[in-house]
Write an enzyme that holds these catalytic residues in place. Sequence first.
Site, PDB file in Angstrom:
ATOM      1  N   GLY A   8      12.662  -0.649  -9.269  1.00 18.87           N
ATOM      2  CA  GLY A   8      12.428   0.392  -8.257  1.00 18.87           C
ATOM      3  C   GLY A   8      12.857  -0.094  -6.875  1.00 18.87           C
ATOM      4  O   GLY A   8      12.249   0.254  -5.866  1.00 18.87           O
ATOM      5  N   GLN A  12      10.543   3.295  -1.716  1.00 17.57           N
ATOM      6  CA  GLN A  12       9.990   3.053  -0.378  1.00 17.57           C
ATOM      7  C   GLN A  12       9.610   1.580  -0.186  1.00 17.57           C
ATOM      8  O   GLN A  12       9.987   0.954   0.790  1.00 17.57           O
ATOM      9  CB  GLN A  12       8.745   3.928  -0.148  1.00 17.57           C
ATOM     10  CG  GLN A  12       8.226   3.835   1.281  1.00 17.57           C
ATOM     11  CD  GLN A  12       6.782   4.289   1.440  1.00 17.57           C
ATOM     12  OE1 GLN A  12       6.080   4.528   0.462  1.00 17.57           O
ATOM     13  NE2 GLN A  12       6.340   4.413   2.665  1.00 17.57           N
ATOM     14  N   ASP A  34      17.428  -0.715 -10.098  1.00 17.99           N
ATOM     15  CA  ASP A  34      16.905   0.652 -10.005  1.00 17.99           C
ATOM     16  C   ASP A  34      17.641   1.489 -11.041  1.00 17.99           C
ATOM     17  O   ASP A  34      18.629   1.049 -11.630  1.00 17.99           O
ATOM     18  CB  ASP A  34      17.097   1.226  -8.589  1.00 17.99           C
ATOM     19  CG  ASP A  34      16.053   2.288  -8.262  1.00 17.99           C
ATOM     20  OD1 ASP A  34      15.228   2.075  -7.368  1.00 17.99           O
ATOM     21  OD2 ASP A  34      16.054   3.349  -8.940  1.00 17.99           O
ATOM     22  N   ILE A  35      17.161   2.715 -11.208  1.00 22.25           N
ATOM     23  CA  ILE A  35      17.756   3.581 -12.232  1.00 22.25           C
ATOM     24  C   ILE A  35      19.085   4.171 -11.766  1.00 22.25           C
ATOM     25  O   ILE A  35      19.869   4.689 -12.548  1.00 22.25           O
ATOM     26  CB  ILE A  35      16.746   4.682 -12.627  1.00 22.25           C
ATOM     27  CG1 ILE A  35      17.156   5.355 -13.921  1.00 22.25           C
ATOM     28  CG2 ILE A  35      16.557   5.692 -11.515  1.00 22.25           C
ATOM     29  CD1 ILE A  35      16.052   6.146 -14.569  1.00 22.25           C
ATOM     30  N   ARG A  36      19.343   4.106 -10.456  1.00 24.75           N
ATOM     31  CA  ARG A  36      20.608   4.642  -9.937  1.00 24.75           C
ATOM     32  C   ARG A  36      21.267   3.636  -9.006  1.00 24.75           C
ATOM     33  O   ARG A  36      20.623   2.727  -8.501  1.00 24.75           O
ATOM     34  CB  ARG A  36      20.373   5.964  -9.216  1.00 24.75           C
ATOM     35  CG  ARG A  36      19.468   5.804  -8.039  1.00 24.75           C
ATOM     36  CD  ARG A  36      18.934   7.135  -7.527  1.00 24.75           C
ATOM     37  NE  ARG A  36      17.737   6.907  -6.758  1.00 24.75           N
ATOM     38  CZ  ARG A  36      17.713   6.604  -5.464  1.00 24.75           C
ATOM     39  NH1 ARG A  36      18.827   6.521  -4.773  1.00 24.75           N
ATOM     40  NH2 ARG A  36      16.576   6.369  -4.831  1.00 24.75           N
ATOM     41  N   ASP A  52      16.888   1.013 -16.225  1.00 29.86           N
ATOM     42  CA  ASP A  52      15.853   1.992 -16.542  1.00 29.86           C
ATOM     43  C   ASP A  52      14.705   1.196 -17.173  1.00 29.86           C
ATOM     44  O   ASP A  52      14.885   0.594 -18.244  1.00 29.86           O
ATOM     45  CB  ASP A  52      16.423   3.018 -17.539  1.00 29.86           C
ATOM     46  CG  ASP A  52      15.386   4.053 -17.954  1.00 29.86           C
ATOM     47  OD1 ASP A  52      14.188   3.868 -17.633  1.00 29.86           O
ATOM     48  OD2 ASP A  52      15.778   5.036 -18.612  1.00 29.86           O
ATOM     49  N   TYR A 141      -1.955  10.080 -12.192  1.00 30.14           N
ATOM     50  CA  TYR A 141      -1.551   8.868 -11.476  1.00 30.14           C
ATOM     51  C   TYR A 141      -2.695   7.845 -11.485  1.00 30.14           C
ATOM     52  O   TYR A 141      -2.486   6.659 -11.757  1.00 30.14           O
ATOM     53  CB  TYR A 141      -1.203   9.277 -10.048  1.00 30.14           C
ATOM     54  CG  TYR A 141      -0.744   8.172  -9.128  1.00 30.14           C
ATOM     55  CD1 TYR A 141       0.485   7.553  -9.304  1.00 30.14           C
ATOM     56  CD2 TYR A 141      -1.531   7.790  -8.041  1.00 30.14           C
ATOM     57  CE1 TYR A 141       0.915   6.577  -8.427  1.00 30.14           C
ATOM     58  CE2 TYR A 141      -1.103   6.814  -7.155  1.00 30.14           C
ATOM     59  CZ  TYR A 141       0.122   6.211  -7.355  1.00 30.14           C
ATOM     60  OH  TYR A 141       0.550   5.248  -6.476  1.00 30.14           O
ATOM     61  N   LYS A 145      -2.952   4.141 -13.103  1.00 30.30           N
ATOM     62  CA  LYS A 145      -3.236   2.944 -12.285  1.00 30.30           C
ATOM     63  C   LYS A 145      -4.399   2.137 -12.870  1.00 30.30           C
ATOM     64  O   LYS A 145      -4.333   0.907 -12.911  1.00 30.30           O
ATOM     65  CB  LYS A 145      -3.515   3.333 -10.830  1.00 30.30           C
ATOM     66  CG  LYS A 145      -2.285   3.815 -10.081  1.00 30.30           C
ATOM     67  CD  LYS A 145      -1.198   2.749 -10.048  1.00 30.30           C
ATOM     68  CE  LYS A 145       0.013   3.162  -9.257  1.00 30.30           C
ATOM     69  NZ  LYS A 145       1.143   2.226  -9.427  1.00 30.30           N
TER      70      LYS A 145
END
Length: 317
Positions: A8, A12, A34-36, A52, A141, A145
């Site tokens: 990731g 952010q 990252d995935i992109r 991924d 979420y 967590k």
Amino acid sequence: MKRILITGALGQIGSELTMKCREIYGEDQVIATDIRQPKDEKLSNGPFEILDVMDGNKFLEYVKKYRVDSILHLAALLSATAENHPLKAWKLNMDGLLNALETSRLVKAQFFTPSSIGAFGPSTPKNNTPQVTLQRPTTMYGINKVAGELLSDYYFYKYGVDTRGLRFPGLISYLTPPGGGTTDYAIEIYEEALKNGRYTCYLAKGTSLDMMYMPDALAAILDLMEAESSKLKHRNSYNVTAMSVTPGDFAKEIQKHLPHFVMDYNVDPVRQRIADSWPNSIDAAAAKSEWGFKPAYDLENMTIDMLEKLTKQNSYF
Ligand code: SER
């Protein structure tokens, strides 16, 4: 930490953490994934791989290829997106985490993943929420967590993987926007104040939530990862926070610098319900005493820095 892989890395936290780690540990020692593909020159000063996190084989392949000794696993969906796409969130947040933990186990890598104030729920004590307390979140979420905290502890107790985590509050930063979080308003408000002189907030004026400025969040990750293992009693995960603030508090603070700033409210029921289920303020005493957590920014000096940095970055005037 010597050779670090970050998942990731375009997000952010990831984009700033990658840069910070490259400054400290060396550009070639930090593998951003990252995935992109990054859009511009972002993160181009060191290795970057498309990963991924749902693909456990690729995960292991890259960790072996770069002889990684530390995994910082950040790839995840945030609270509001997770609430709108609960099954997708369960799959990405849980399968991704399991792949990251399994990879750490197989190569004996140190491991970090963020938890969140979202790991608490409506039955948790609301004020000064203790480190160890009732955790019955009512959001997808939050469920992810809590399960993540338990899994990370499990990998430590069962396999001896050096897992560590932080329960982050809303994180405020000016470089890479978050997306799909309940606390995103705390960034949008600064941008809109400078751009348009007004902001319509999707949370009600008096909604108290914990927040922290990104430089303090990055320092907390690195300090925790470098802390002596024997000092850590709680591991997954530590409460950390720098301030407990409402949208109304942000508006007042911004008006000190931009007196014409106007804030109004148009409450989004999904995000308001999530925010209402979270604590007003959490207690970071365990992080302070076990590994010396000490944030440098409060609402006042963070606001000065945010307005200054955003102005420089965007030349609004
Ligand atoms: N900032 C996060 C969110 O709003 C909290 O962990 O989802």
